[in-house]
Design a protein around this motif. Structure first.
Motif, PDB file in Angstrom:
ATOM      1  N   SER A 136       3.535  25.072  -3.491  1.00  0.00           N
ATOM      2  CA  SER A 136       3.091  24.511  -2.213  1.00  0.00           C
ATOM      3  C   SER A 136       2.571  23.079  -2.388  1.00  0.00           C
ATOM      4  N   LEU A 137       1.867  22.810  -3.480  1.00  0.00           N
ATOM      5  CA  LEU A 137       1.392  21.458  -3.744  1.00  0.00           C
ATOM      6  C   LEU A 137       2.571  20.531  -4.036  1.00  0.00           C
ATOM      7  N   LEU A 138       3.540  21.013  -4.775  1.00  0.00           N
ATOM      8  CA  LEU A 138       4.743  20.236  -5.062  1.00  0.00           C
ATOM      9  C   LEU A 138       5.454  19.866  -3.758  1.00  0.00           C
ATOM     10  N   GLN A 139       5.586  20.816  -2.848  1.00  0.00           N
ATOM     11  CA  GLN A 139       6.228  20.554  -1.560  1.00  0.00           C
ATOM     12  C   GLN A 139       5.423  19.541  -0.751  1.00  0.00           C
ATOM     13  N   THR A 140       4.109  19.637  -0.814  1.00  0.00           N
ATOM     14  CA  THR A 140       3.259  18.688  -0.101  1.00  0.00           C
ATOM     15  C   THR A 140       3.485  17.269  -0.620  1.00  0.00           C
ATOM     16  N   TYR A 141       3.525  17.112  -1.945  1.00  0.00           N
ATOM     17  CA  TYR A 141       3.805  15.790  -2.523  1.00  0.00           C
ATOM     18  C   TYR A 141       5.159  15.268  -2.048  1.00  0.00           C
ATOM     19  N   LYS A 142       6.175  16.115  -2.053  1.00  0.00           N
ATOM     20  CA  LYS A 142       7.509  15.690  -1.609  1.00  0.00           C
ATOM     21  C   LYS A 142       7.488  15.215  -0.164  1.00  0.00           C
ATOM     22  N   GLU A 143       6.791  15.958   0.695  1.00  0.00           N
ATOM     23  CA  GLU A 143       6.717  15.583   2.104  1.00  0.00           C
ATOM     24  C   GLU A 143       5.939  14.285   2.299  1.00  0.00           C
ATOM     25  N   MET A 144       4.870  14.108   1.532  1.00  0.00           N
ATOM     26  CA  MET A 144       4.095  12.875   1.639  1.00  0.00           C
ATOM     27  C   MET A 144       4.919  11.671   1.200  1.00  0.00           C
ATOM     28  N   ILE A 145       5.688  11.832   0.136  1.00  0.00           N
ATOM     29  CA  ILE A 145       6.568  10.752  -0.333  1.00  0.00           C
ATOM     30  C   ILE A 145       7.628  10.453   0.720  1.00  0.00           C
ATOM     31  N   TYR A 146       8.232  11.508   1.257  1.00  0.00           N
ATOM     32  CA  TYR A 146       9.274  11.344   2.271  1.00  0.00           C
ATOM     33  C   TYR A 146       8.743  10.563   3.475  1.00  0.00           C
ATOM     34  N   CYS A 147       7.562  10.935   3.961  1.00  0.00           N
ATOM     35  CA  CYS A 147       6.974  10.270   5.134  1.00  0.00           C
ATOM     36  C   CYS A 147       6.684   8.801   4.867  1.00  0.00           C
ATOM     37  N   ARG A 148       6.175   8.500   3.690  1.00  0.00           N
ATOM     38  CA  ARG A 148       5.870   7.107   3.358  1.00  0.00           C
ATOM     39  C   ARG A 148       7.152   6.288   3.230  1.00  0.00           C
ATOM     40  N   ARG A 149       8.187   6.866   2.664  1.00  0.00           N
ATOM     41  CA  ARG A 149       9.472   6.157   2.583  1.00  0.00           C
ATOM     42  C   ARG A 149      10.053   5.930   3.977  1.00  0.00           C
ATOM     43  N   ALA A 150       9.887   6.900   4.864  1.00  0.00           N
ATOM     44  CA  ALA A 150      10.367   6.739   6.236  1.00  0.00           C
ATOM     45  C   ALA A 150       9.631   5.595   6.926  1.00  0.00           C
ATOM     46  N   LEU A 151       8.322   5.502   6.723  1.00  0.00           N
ATOM     47  CA  LEU A 151       7.553   4.395   7.290  1.00  0.00           C
ATOM     48  C   LEU A 151       8.043   3.055   6.747  1.00  0.00           C
ATOM     49  N   LEU A 152       8.266   3.008   5.444  1.00  0.00           N
ATOM     50  CA  LEU A 152       8.767   1.765   4.836  1.00  0.00           C
ATOM     51  C   LEU A 152      10.105   1.364   5.448  1.00  0.00           C
ATOM     52  N   GLY A 153      10.946   2.343   5.686  1.00  0.00           N
ATOM     53  CA  GLY A 153      12.261   2.075   6.247  1.00  0.00           C
ATOM     54  C   GLY A 153      12.205   1.510   7.663  1.00  0.00           C
ATOM     55  N   GLN A 159       0.831  -1.200   0.000  1.00  0.00           N
ATOM     56  CA  GLN A 159       0.000   0.000   0.000  1.00  0.00           C
ATOM     57  C   GLN A 159       0.873   1.261   0.000  1.00  0.00           C
ATOM     58  N   LEU A 160       1.876   1.297   0.842  1.00  0.00           N
ATOM     59  CA  LEU A 160       2.766   2.461   0.899  1.00  0.00           C
ATOM     60  C   LEU A 160       3.520   2.637  -0.418  1.00  0.00           C
ATOM     61  N   GLU A 161       4.010   1.536  -0.984  1.00  0.00           N
ATOM     62  CA  GLU A 161       4.725   1.613  -2.262  1.00  0.00           C
ATOM     63  C   GLU A 161       3.807   2.123  -3.367  1.00  0.00           C
ATOM     64  N   SER A 162       2.567   1.663  -3.357  1.00  0.00           N
ATOM     65  CA  SER A 162       1.593   2.115  -4.350  1.00  0.00           C
ATOM     66  C   SER A 162       1.309   3.612  -4.195  1.00  0.00           C
ATOM     67  N   GLU A 163       1.153   4.056  -2.966  1.00  0.00           N
ATOM     68  CA  GLU A 163       0.906   5.475  -2.719  1.00  0.00           C
ATOM     69  C   GLU A 163       2.102   6.332  -3.150  1.00  0.00           C
ATOM     70  N   ILE A 164       3.303   5.842  -2.899  1.00  0.00           N
ATOM     71  CA  ILE A 164       4.507   6.572  -3.312  1.00  0.00           C
ATOM     72  C   ILE A 164       4.540   6.707  -4.830  1.00  0.00           C
ATOM     73  N   GLN A 165       4.240   5.620  -5.530  1.00  0.00           N
ATOM     74  CA  GLN A 165       4.231   5.673  -6.994  1.00  0.00           C
ATOM     75  C   GLN A 165       3.185   6.659  -7.505  1.00  0.00           C
TER      76      GLN A 165
END
Length: 68
Positions: free
Chosen positions: A47-64, A22-28
Motif C-alpha cells: 500500500s505504501l509502494l502504491q501511494t508513492y507511485k500515485e504521488m509520483i504520477y500526480c507530480r509528473r502530471a502537474l509538471l506536464g 520543487q516538483l522535480e525534487s519531490e519526485i526524486q
C-alpha cells in the motif's frame, strides 16, 4: 461560460521555475524512497509502494501541465 481548463493564471516565470524545481525534487525524493523500500529485505508494504507511485504520477502530471 468559460471552460475552466483554459483559464490562465498570471504567475511569474520565476515562480513557475521554482514550482517546477520543487516538483522535480519531490519526485526524486519519492523515487528514492520507493527504490529503498523495494531494495530492503523484509516484507514489502504494497500500500505504501502504491501511494508513492500515485504521488509520483500526480507530480509528473502537474509538471506536464505547467508552462516551460
Amino acid at each position: 461560460m468559460t471552460d475552466p481548463r483554459t483559464v490562465h493564471v498570471n504567475v511569474s516565470e520565476s515562480e513557475t521555475r521554482k514550482m517546477r524545481r520543487q516538483l522535480e525534487s519531490e519526485i526524486q525524493w519519492l523515487q528514492r524512497q520507493m527504490d529503498d523500500m523495494q531494495g530492503a529485505s523484509g516484507e514489502l508494504d504494497v500500500s505504501l509502494l502504491q501511494t508513492y507511485k500515485e504521488m509520483i504520477y500526480c507530480r509528473r502530471a502537474l509538471l506536464g501541465r505547467m508552462p516551460r
